[in-house]
Design a protein around this motif. Structure first.
Motif, mmCIF file in Angstrom:
data_model
loop_
_atom_site.group_PDB
_atom_site.id
_atom_site.type_symbol
_atom_site.label_atom_id
_atom_site.label_comp_id
_atom_site.label_asym_id
_atom_site.label_seq_id
_atom_site.Cartn_x
_atom_site.Cartn_y
_atom_site.Cartn_z
ATOM 1 N N ILE A 4 -18.761 58.398 24.332
ATOM 2 C CA ILE A 4 -20.002 58.475 23.575
ATOM 3 C C ILE A 4 -19.785 57.919 22.174
ATOM 4 O O ILE A 4 -18.823 58.275 21.495
ATOM 5 C CB ILE A 4 -20.501 59.939 23.481
ATOM 6 C CG1 ILE A 4 -20.736 60.488 24.887
ATOM 7 C CG2 ILE A 4 -21.771 60.021 22.649
ATOM 8 C CD1 ILE A 4 -21.713 59.702 25.704
ATOM 9 N N PRO A 6 -20.285 57.933 18.444
ATOM 10 C CA PRO A 6 -20.680 58.977 17.493
ATOM 11 C C PRO A 6 -21.721 58.466 16.507
ATOM 12 O O PRO A 6 -21.970 57.254 16.409
ATOM 13 C CB PRO A 6 -19.359 59.298 16.781
ATOM 14 C CG PRO A 6 -18.603 58.013 16.833
ATOM 15 C CD PRO A 6 -18.940 57.398 18.159
ATOM 16 N N SER A 7 -22.311 59.379 15.782
ATOM 17 C CA SER A 7 -23.246 58.976 14.733
ATOM 18 C C SER A 7 -22.514 58.118 13.710
ATOM 19 O O SER A 7 -21.397 58.447 13.308
ATOM 20 C CB SER A 7 -23.845 60.205 14.042
ATOM 21 O OG SER A 7 -24.627 59.796 12.934
ATOM 22 N N ALA A 55 -28.083 56.916 14.863
ATOM 23 C CA ALA A 55 -28.083 58.132 14.046
ATOM 24 C C ALA A 55 -29.297 58.999 14.377
ATOM 25 O O ALA A 55 -29.201 60.234 14.440
ATOM 26 C CB ALA A 55 -28.065 57.769 12.569
ATOM 27 N N HIS A 58 -28.635 60.935 17.567
ATOM 28 C CA HIS A 58 -27.773 62.096 17.318
ATOM 29 C C HIS A 58 -28.540 63.191 16.574
ATOM 30 O O HIS A 58 -28.337 64.385 16.839
ATOM 31 C CB HIS A 58 -26.542 61.669 16.525
ATOM 32 C CG HIS A 58 -25.459 61.093 17.377
ATOM 33 N ND1 HIS A 58 -24.574 61.875 18.086
ATOM 34 C CD2 HIS A 58 -25.128 59.805 17.652
ATOM 35 C CE1 HIS A 58 -23.739 61.094 18.763
ATOM 36 N NE2 HIS A 58 -24.049 59.838 18.520
ATOM 37 N N ALA A 61 -30.503 65.033 19.058
ATOM 38 C CA ALA A 61 -29.662 65.966 19.816
ATOM 39 C C ALA A 61 -29.437 67.255 19.037
ATOM 40 O O ALA A 61 -29.395 68.352 19.616
ATOM 41 C CB ALA A 61 -28.323 65.307 20.145
ATOM 42 N N MET A 62 -29.304 67.140 17.718
ATOM 43 C CA MET A 62 -29.085 68.321 16.891
ATOM 44 C C MET A 62 -30.331 69.196 16.812
ATOM 45 O O MET A 62 -30.237 70.423 16.736
ATOM 46 C CB MET A 62 -28.673 67.888 15.479
ATOM 47 C CG MET A 62 -27.317 67.186 15.420
ATOM 48 S SD MET A 62 -27.001 66.391 13.819
ATOM 49 C CE MET A 62 -26.868 67.838 12.747
ATOM 50 N N SER A 73 -32.210 55.256 24.185
ATOM 51 C CA SER A 73 -31.441 56.349 23.583
ATOM 52 C C SER A 73 -30.119 56.537 24.307
ATOM 53 O O SER A 73 -29.071 56.704 23.680
ATOM 54 C CB SER A 73 -32.261 57.643 23.606
ATOM 55 O OG SER A 73 -33.463 57.489 22.884
ATOM 56 N N LEU A 77 -26.109 55.679 22.869
ATOM 57 C CA LEU A 77 -24.975 56.600 22.998
ATOM 58 C C LEU A 77 -23.835 55.994 23.806
ATOM 59 O O LEU A 77 -22.661 56.243 23.531
ATOM 60 C CB LEU A 77 -25.437 57.902 23.652
ATOM 61 C CG LEU A 77 -26.386 58.772 22.839
ATOM 62 C CD1 LEU A 77 -26.940 59.902 23.687
ATOM 63 C CD2 LEU A 77 -25.697 59.330 21.597
ATOM 64 N N LEU A 121 -23.353 66.144 24.864
ATOM 65 C CA LEU A 121 -24.580 65.383 25.056
ATOM 66 C C LEU A 121 -24.727 65.005 26.524
ATOM 67 O O LEU A 121 -23.739 64.774 27.223
ATOM 68 C CB LEU A 121 -24.570 64.120 24.194
ATOM 69 C CG LEU A 121 -24.459 64.325 22.686
ATOM 70 C CD1 LEU A 121 -24.278 62.988 21.988
ATOM 71 C CD2 LEU A 121 -25.690 65.039 22.156
#
Length: 315
Positions: A4, A6-7, A55, A58, A61-62, A73, A77, A121
């Motif tokens: 994956i 990352p941001s 970003a 992510h 996702a948060m 999307s 990722l 995720l």
């Protein structure tokens, strides 16, 4: 387990920010990425559009919790090409109906999708994501996604079984577009710019070039994106992240590229260069191929070329 991406920047929840004595709503150095999630303004503004989108995924996702990402999307990722900054976050719901709220589209699933998870995720698999996007994206972009997926799967000793995936998805949406992408995708193409250019070159009626051909020139081994062997003409597609963002590294890369090009020009009858905009505007690429001595061998596919109109860069 997929790797994956990352941001590209640090994301803070409201609680995170307040824990380090930063009140998000009153801090001009922070930007709201989505409700309850913030990032540094300077870092956010420095991001390329596709990284800004990553970003945002992510951040979603948060804030959204246990969801399954799909389409662009999932592509972001998984490290597949993303073009510009898509407007929406895409989720998959295999039990409900397609619906929208804010910048989120929740897609109902017609047929089976493999779901993969990593780093907390969940998303549609690389193969299913590729087929979904090949159905929906403009054909040249769908080809770029499929080329990238084939490269990834080939490196892992796997194949992209498009027919099998399409059958289990049980939808005819974008079937002709998907078939064209499946017939033309190749793991040899190394960048989205090359993939888009290859589509336009074919639609303009030129002979299909060989890809990633190497030449031993003056003690160096140089490689070209495209090569028309019978005409001894090569082509190079620039852009879409070809050079480093750091100015000093970019200057060094340009100098090496200039020396490489000079060597190749002494070996070839001609070398055509074009960039991302040339391929999207179509006619500049056509003119540069003609200027290099190439001539179409079939009629132009005007209907396919028309799919590039909406993608043309804004001036």
């Amino acid at each position: 387990m997929p790797l994956i991406h990352p941001s590209p920047i640090i994301l803070l929840t409201s609680r995170d920010a307040e824990a380090i004595s930063r009140r998000p709503s009153d801090d001009p150095s922070l930007v709201r990425v989505r409700h309850g999630v913030y990032a540094g303004l300077a870092e956010w503004q420095a991001l390329a559009p596709w990284n800004r989108y990553l970003a945002r995924v992510h951040a979603a996702a948060m804030s959204l919790g246990d969801v399954v990402f799909s389409h662009e999307s999932a592509a972001a990722l998984l490290g597949l090409p993303v073009f510009g900054e898509p407007a929406h976050i895409h989720l998959l719901d295999e039990t409900g109906h397609t619906r929208r709220f804010g910048d989120v589209i929740v897609h109902s699933a017609t047929g089976h999708r493999d779901i993969e998870g990593s780093a907390g995720l969940s998303m549609t698999s690389l193969a299913d994501t590729t087929v979904d996007l090949a159905r929906l994206l403009p054909p040249a972009y769908g080809l770029a996604v499929a080329d990238a997926a084939l490269r990834r799967l080939e490196s892992e000793g796997r194949v992209l079984a498009v027919d099998e995936i399409a059958a289990r998805q049980r939808t005819t949406r974008g079937a002709r577009r998907l078939q064209w992408v499946a017939e033309n995708a190749t793991p040899v193409a190394e960048s989205p710019g090359e993939s888009v250019s290859r589509a336009v070159i074919g639609w303009l009626g030129f002979e299909a070039p060989e890809l990633q051909v190497t030449f031993a020139v003056e003690g160096f081994v140089d490689r070209c994106d495209f090569f028309w062997r019978h005409q001894n003409v090569a082509g190079e597609s620039d852009g879409y992240g070809k050079y480093p963002a750091d100015p000093a590294l970019a200057r060094a890369a340009l100098l090496l590229e200039k020396k490489r090009e000079d060597r190749l020009r002494r070996r070839l009858d001609d070398l055509a260069r074009w960039d991302w905009d040339d391929a999207h505007l179509v006619e500049p690429l056509d003119q540069k191929l003609h200027a290099a001595g190439l001539r179409p061998v079939t009629r132009r596919n005007e209907a396919a070329l028309a799919t590039m109109w909406a993608l043309r860069p804004r001036r």
